[in-house]
Each structure stands twice: as C-alpha cells, then as structure tokens.
Scaffold this motif. Structure first.
Motif, PDB file in Angstrom:
ATOM      1  N   GLU A 190       0.726  -1.092  -0.068  1.00 29.74           N
ATOM      2  CA  GLU A 190       0.045   0.104  -0.051  1.00 29.74           C
ATOM      3  C   GLU A 190       0.722   0.896  -0.258  1.00 29.74           C
ATOM      4  OE1 GLU A 190       1.309  -0.785   4.135  1.00 29.74           O
ATOM      5  OE2 GLU A 190       0.382  -2.411   2.299  1.00 29.74           O
ATOM      6  N   GLU A 191       2.310   1.245   0.225  1.00 29.48           N
ATOM      7  CA  GLU A 191       3.010   2.660   0.119  1.00 29.48           C
ATOM      8  C   GLU A 191       3.314   2.552  -0.798  1.00 29.48           C
ATOM      9  OE1 GLU A 191       5.844   2.429   3.642  1.00 29.48           O
ATOM     10  OE2 GLU A 191       4.582   1.764   5.229  1.00 29.48           O
ATOM     11  N   ASP A 192       4.095   3.703  -1.176  1.00 31.87           N
ATOM     12  CA  ASP A 192       4.864   3.978  -2.739  1.00 31.87           C
ATOM     13  C   ASP A 192       6.485   3.901  -2.261  1.00 31.87           C
ATOM     14  OD1 ASP A 192       2.298   4.509  -3.720  1.00 31.87           O
ATOM     15  OD2 ASP A 192       2.505   6.975  -3.440  1.00 31.87           O
ATOM     16  N   VAL A 193       6.984   3.527  -3.238  1.00 33.68           N
ATOM     17  CA  VAL A 193       8.635   3.401  -3.171  1.00 33.68           C
ATOM     18  C   VAL A 193       8.985   5.030  -3.626  1.00 33.68           C
ATOM     19  CG1 VAL A 193      10.872   2.092  -3.844  1.00 33.68           C
ATOM     20  CG2 VAL A 193       8.599   1.013  -3.509  1.00 33.68           C
ATOM     21  N   LEU A 194       9.584   5.742  -2.370  1.00 36.19           N
ATOM     22  CA  LEU A 194      10.620   6.800  -2.567  1.00 36.19           C
ATOM     23  C   LEU A 194      11.600   6.852  -3.932  1.00 36.19           C
ATOM     24  CD1 LEU A 194       8.840   8.915   0.182  1.00 36.19           C
ATOM     25  CD2 LEU A 194       7.204   8.220  -2.156  1.00 36.19           C
ATOM     26  N   ARG A 195      12.291   5.711  -2.746  1.00 36.40           N
ATOM     27  CA  ARG A 195      13.681   6.414  -3.496  1.00 36.40           C
ATOM     28  C   ARG A 195      14.648   4.595  -2.777  1.00 36.40           C
ATOM     29  NH1 ARG A 195      18.198   6.653   0.348  1.00 36.40           N
ATOM     30  NH2 ARG A 195      17.122   7.024   1.583  1.00 36.40           N
ATOM     31  N   VAL A 196      14.934   4.084  -4.127  1.00 31.57           N
ATOM     32  CA  VAL A 196      16.238   3.225  -3.832  1.00 31.57           C
ATOM     33  C   VAL A 196      17.687   3.703  -3.721  1.00 31.57           C
ATOM     34  CG1 VAL A 196      16.991   0.651  -4.502  1.00 31.57           C
ATOM     35  CG2 VAL A 196      14.188   1.714  -4.664  1.00 31.57           C
ATOM     36  N   ALA A 197      18.545   3.147  -3.107  1.00 31.87           N
ATOM     37  CA  ALA A 197      19.472   3.461  -3.692  1.00 31.87           C
ATOM     38  C   ALA A 197      20.920   2.529  -2.765  1.00 31.87           C
ATOM     39  CB  ALA A 197      19.917   4.524  -2.861  1.00 31.87           C
ATOM     40  N   ARG A 198      21.671   1.907  -3.555  1.00 32.84           N
ATOM     41  CA  ARG A 198      22.695   1.069  -3.271  1.00 32.84           C
ATOM     42  C   ARG A 198      23.847   1.753  -2.438  1.00 32.84           C
ATOM     43  NH1 ARG A 198      27.447  -1.753  -6.440  1.00 32.84           N
ATOM     44  NH2 ARG A 198      27.016  -4.142  -5.971  1.00 32.84           N
ATOM     45  N   ARG A 199      23.802   0.794  -1.549  1.00 31.81           N
ATOM     46  CA  ARG A 199      24.383   0.831  -0.226  1.00 31.81           C
ATOM     47  C   ARG A 199      26.226   0.762  -0.984  1.00 31.81           C
ATOM     48  NH1 ARG A 199      23.627   4.473   2.789  1.00 31.81           N
ATOM     49  NH2 ARG A 199      25.512   3.993   3.942  1.00 31.81           N
TER      50      ARG A 199
END
Length: 107
Positions: A33-42
């Motif tokens: 139900e949530e929007d993915v705002l950001r994905v960052a590779r560590r």
C-alpha cells in the motif's frame, strides 16, 4: 548480492537484492500500500547506525515492552510510541527513546 536502502512513504528498509528492481519488489511485497520513494545501493555490505546519534549511552539491552508494542503496531513507530506510553506510563521523550532504541537493535 548488494545491499539496498529502500524508502517508502512510511518506512526505510535495508535489504539484499541482486538488482534495484528486485529491491523495489521487496518493498512492494512487504508494504504493497506504500509508494517506493527512493532506492539506493549501499556502497558497502553493512548498514551502520550510530548509537550516539540515537542517544544511546553504554550497552543497550532489548526492552521487551518496546518490542511488544512494535509488534502490536506492526512496526509503525508512532503507533508503537503511543502504545508504549499507554502501557508503561512514560512520557513522550522516554517512549520515543525506548522504541527507537529497540528498532535500532534489530526489531
């Protein structure tokens, strides 16, 4: 596998995944139900949280009351803080500290 930081509208997750799309799928699977705002590779293969930054002094032991509140709140930090205040009678600052400390200890 790489380590990814995945931010949704209500959570920040750390997960291993082969690709950025696989990391997004982790978020969609657990929080549809949530929007993915950001994905960052560590850049490294570990995730570190400074205890000093969280206000934890000395060795911290898990608080079973805080963990129970987190479980009842399904991981929702604000709801868990309210439950902790109701269950223990502590003030907002102490409840927030207890919940955040236990979240950092790997709830």
């Amino acid at each position: 596998m790489a380590l990814y930081e995945i931010e949704t509208s209500a959570h920040i997750m750390i997960s291993e995944a082969d690709t950025e799309e696989a990391a997004r799928e982790v978020a969609r699977e657990h929080y549809p139900e949530e929007d993915v705002l950001r994905v960052a590779r560590r850049p490294r293969d570990v995730w570190v949280i400074s205890k000093g930054l969280l206000g934890i002094r000395g060795a911290a032991a898990p608080d079973t009351n805080a963990r129970e509140c987190l479980a009842r709140a399904a991981g929702d930090k604000l709801h868990a803080i309210r439950l902790y205040m109701l269950d223990t009678g502590t003030d907002l600052h102490e409840a927030q500290r207890a919940i955040e400390t236990n979240m950092s200890l790997g709830w």
